[in-house]
Design a protein around this motif. Structure first.
Motif, mmCIF file in Angstrom:
data_model
loop_
_atom_site.group_PDB
_atom_site.id
_atom_site.type_symbol
_atom_site.label_atom_id
_atom_site.label_comp_id
_atom_site.label_asym_id
_atom_site.label_seq_id
_atom_site.Cartn_x
_atom_site.Cartn_y
_atom_site.Cartn_z
ATOM 1 N N ARG A 82 -3.738 6.575 -4.587
ATOM 2 C CA ARG A 82 -3.308 7.042 -3.313
ATOM 3 C C ARG A 82 -4.024 6.228 -2.232
ATOM 4 N NH1 ARG A 82 -5.972 10.846 -0.213
ATOM 5 N NH2 ARG A 82 -7.230 11.235 -1.880
ATOM 6 N N THR A 83 -3.495 5.526 -1.200
ATOM 7 C CA THR A 83 -4.038 4.581 -0.368
ATOM 8 C C THR A 83 -4.326 5.477 1.006
ATOM 9 O OG1 THR A 83 -1.949 3.643 0.298
ATOM 10 C CG2 THR A 83 -3.358 2.529 -1.375
ATOM 11 N N GLY A 84 -3.811 6.585 1.310
ATOM 12 C CA GLY A 84 -4.008 7.249 2.245
ATOM 13 C C GLY A 84 -3.891 8.840 2.148
ATOM 14 N N ASP A 85 -4.237 9.684 3.236
ATOM 15 C CA ASP A 85 -3.769 11.077 3.368
ATOM 16 C C ASP A 85 -2.346 11.572 3.443
ATOM 17 O OD1 ASP A 85 -6.532 11.307 2.420
ATOM 18 O OD2 ASP A 85 -7.283 11.998 4.278
ATOM 19 N N GLY A 86 -1.593 10.720 3.972
ATOM 20 C CA GLY A 86 -0.555 10.986 4.777
ATOM 21 C C GLY A 86 -0.709 11.825 5.890
ATOM 22 N N SER A 87 0.342 12.689 6.096
ATOM 23 C CA SER A 87 -0.105 13.427 7.500
ATOM 24 C C SER A 87 0.201 15.009 7.218
ATOM 25 C CB SER A 87 1.002 13.164 8.460
ATOM 26 O OG SER A 87 2.462 13.256 8.196
ATOM 27 N N THR A 88 -0.584 15.676 7.930
ATOM 28 C CA THR A 88 -0.534 17.372 7.770
ATOM 29 C C THR A 88 -0.731 18.120 8.990
ATOM 30 O OG1 THR A 88 -1.293 19.243 6.277
ATOM 31 C CG2 THR A 88 -2.898 17.606 6.873
ATOM 32 N N ILE A 89 -0.171 19.313 9.356
ATOM 33 C CA ILE A 89 -0.371 20.071 10.310
ATOM 34 C C ILE A 89 -1.306 21.297 9.757
ATOM 35 C CG2 ILE A 89 1.524 19.568 11.597
ATOM 36 C CD1 ILE A 89 2.694 22.167 10.636
ATOM 37 N N CYS A 90 -1.716 21.259 8.546
ATOM 38 C CA CYS A 90 -2.644 22.351 8.010
ATOM 39 C C CYS A 90 -4.045 21.815 8.546
ATOM 40 C CB CYS A 90 -2.581 22.601 6.604
ATOM 41 S SG CYS A 90 -3.439 23.686 5.933
ATOM 42 N N VAL A 91 -4.705 22.860 9.125
ATOM 43 C CA VAL A 91 -6.020 22.218 9.515
ATOM 44 C C VAL A 91 -7.206 22.387 8.587
ATOM 45 C CG1 VAL A 91 -7.818 23.116 11.347
ATOM 46 C CG2 VAL A 91 -5.817 23.175 11.970
ATOM 47 N N LEU A 92 -7.036 23.431 7.753
ATOM 48 C CA LEU A 92 -8.194 23.658 6.618
ATOM 49 C C LEU A 92 -7.719 23.266 5.305
ATOM 50 C CD1 LEU A 92 -9.524 27.078 7.790
ATOM 51 C CD2 LEU A 92 -10.612 25.037 8.281
ATOM 52 N N CYS A 93 -6.676 22.379 5.160
ATOM 53 C CA CYS A 93 -6.232 21.962 3.846
ATOM 54 C C CYS A 93 -7.009 20.535 3.608
ATOM 55 C CB CYS A 93 -4.808 21.627 3.809
ATOM 56 S SG CYS A 93 -3.724 23.303 4.150
ATOM 57 N N THR A 94 -6.965 20.505 2.221
ATOM 58 C CA THR A 94 -7.589 19.113 1.867
ATOM 59 C C THR A 94 -6.821 18.526 0.540
ATOM 60 O OG1 THR A 94 -9.040 20.338 0.057
ATOM 61 C CG2 THR A 94 -9.973 19.937 2.335
ATOM 62 N N ILE A 95 -7.162 17.097 0.621
ATOM 63 C CA ILE A 95 -6.420 16.309 -0.354
ATOM 64 C C ILE A 95 -7.565 15.550 -1.210
ATOM 65 C CG2 ILE A 95 -5.688 14.583 1.212
ATOM 66 C CD1 ILE A 95 -3.141 13.939 -0.452
ATOM 67 N N SER A 96 -7.704 15.640 -2.227
ATOM 68 C CA SER A 96 -8.729 14.760 -2.926
ATOM 69 C C SER A 96 -8.316 14.268 -4.056
ATOM 70 C CB SER A 96 -10.018 15.837 -3.313
ATOM 71 O OG SER A 96 -9.482 16.868 -4.020
ATOM 72 N N GLY A 97 -9.223 13.208 -4.389
ATOM 73 C CA GLY A 97 -8.793 12.314 -5.673
ATOM 74 C C GLY A 97 -7.771 11.239 -5.341
ATOM 75 N N GLY A 98 -7.526 10.612 -6.400
ATOM 76 C CA GLY A 98 -6.799 9.415 -6.644
ATOM 77 C C GLY A 98 -6.809 8.166 -5.743
ATOM 78 N N ASP B 241 0.742 -1.285 -0.198
ATOM 79 C CA ASP B 241 0.023 0.064 -0.045
ATOM 80 C C ASP B 241 0.878 1.219 -0.018
ATOM 81 O OD1 ASP B 241 -2.431 -1.602 -0.156
ATOM 82 O OD2 ASP B 241 -2.844 -1.120 1.978
ATOM 83 N N ASN B 242 2.036 1.085 0.560
ATOM 84 C CA ASN B 242 2.781 2.239 0.391
ATOM 85 C C ASN B 242 4.155 2.132 -0.417
ATOM 86 O OD1 ASN B 242 4.046 0.626 2.347
ATOM 87 N ND2 ASN B 242 4.409 2.008 3.957
ATOM 88 N N GLN B 243 4.018 1.572 -1.456
ATOM 89 C CA GLN B 243 5.119 1.504 -2.221
ATOM 90 C C GLN B 243 6.252 2.625 -2.412
ATOM 91 O OE1 GLN B 243 6.714 -1.550 -3.060
ATOM 92 N NE2 GLN B 243 8.266 -0.527 -3.928
ATOM 93 N N ILE B 244 5.305 3.687 -2.816
ATOM 94 C CA ILE B 244 5.968 5.053 -2.819
ATOM 95 C C ILE B 244 5.371 5.778 -1.839
ATOM 96 C CG2 ILE B 244 6.056 7.023 -4.564
ATOM 97 C CD1 ILE B 244 5.750 5.043 -6.829
ATOM 98 N N SER B 245 6.317 6.684 -1.446
ATOM 99 C CA SER B 245 5.763 7.726 -0.419
ATOM 100 C C SER B 245 5.941 9.303 -1.054
ATOM 101 C CB SER B 245 6.351 7.725 0.958
ATOM 102 O OG SER B 245 6.029 8.655 2.075
ATOM 103 N N LEU B 246 5.065 10.209 -1.122
ATOM 104 C CA LEU B 246 5.149 11.403 -1.299
ATOM 105 C C LEU B 246 5.106 12.578 -0.377
ATOM 106 C CD1 LEU B 246 2.781 11.345 -4.629
ATOM 107 C CD2 LEU B 246 5.204 10.878 -4.566
#
Length: 173
Positions: free
Chosen positions: A101-117, A63-68
């Motif tokens: 994309r199998t997950g969102d990863g991690s962020t400290i940005c409260v109002l940021c979004t990651i979508s699609g994939g 699931d995490n062969q590549i990490s971005l």
């Protein structure tokens, strides 16, 4: 006698102009960025021992062969993460690479979004949008976004050889 200065006094105007210039310059200097981590994926294709048999045809990485790690620098902006492949040096057009994309990863940005994939998408020679990061009030930065690879189209009808390619990720507006 006391002297009062207007905000339009030349000294204050110079200070305000300088501050605006610094803010404008720092905004222009900021860029979207992407970093790719992960090792080579050697697909473990079993040998065929019985006449008339074919390969399974579809193989998947972890699931995490590549990490971005991706960043979008400005508030109220977005970054499109795209993917394509480069044949390196040979590739058979019957082999199909897919990524998701199998997950969102991690962020400290409260109002940021990651979508699609999150569904498999075929990787081609031309850039294809995989997912998008949107920053609302601050720098949108995500780390450890997991990417999974799928190889399909493996068949005994494809000539025996070692096929290689390079998956390339880019980020843009």
């Amino acid at each position: 006698m006391k002297a009062y200065y207007s905000i339009f006094d030349r000294r204050y105007l110079f200070k305000i102009s300088f501050i605006v210039f610094l803010i404008f310059f720092s905004v222009l200097k900021s860029q979207r960025s992407i970093t790719v981590a992960g090792g080579n994926w050697a697909v473990p294709i079993p040998t065929i021992t019985e006449a008339g048999s074919n390969y399974t045809g579809t193989y998947e990485s972890s699931d995490n062969q590549i990490s971005l790690t991706a960043s979008v620098p400005l508030a109220l902006s977005s970054g499109k993460v795209s993917v394509h492949y480069e044949p390196n040096p040979t590739w058979n057009s019957n082999l199909i690479l897919n990524v998701k994309r199998t997950g969102d990863g991690s962020t400290i940005c409260v109002l940021c979004t990651i979508s699609g994939g999150t569904a498999y998408q075929a990787v081609t020679l031309a850039d294809l949008e995989l997912f998008r990061i949107t920053a609302v009030l601050a720098l949108g930065s995500y780390s450890n976004i997991p990417i999974k690879i799928q190889l399909s189209g493996v068949s005994v009808t494809i000539p025996a050889a070692t096929y290689n390619n390079k998956i390339v990720f880019t980020i843009g507006p």
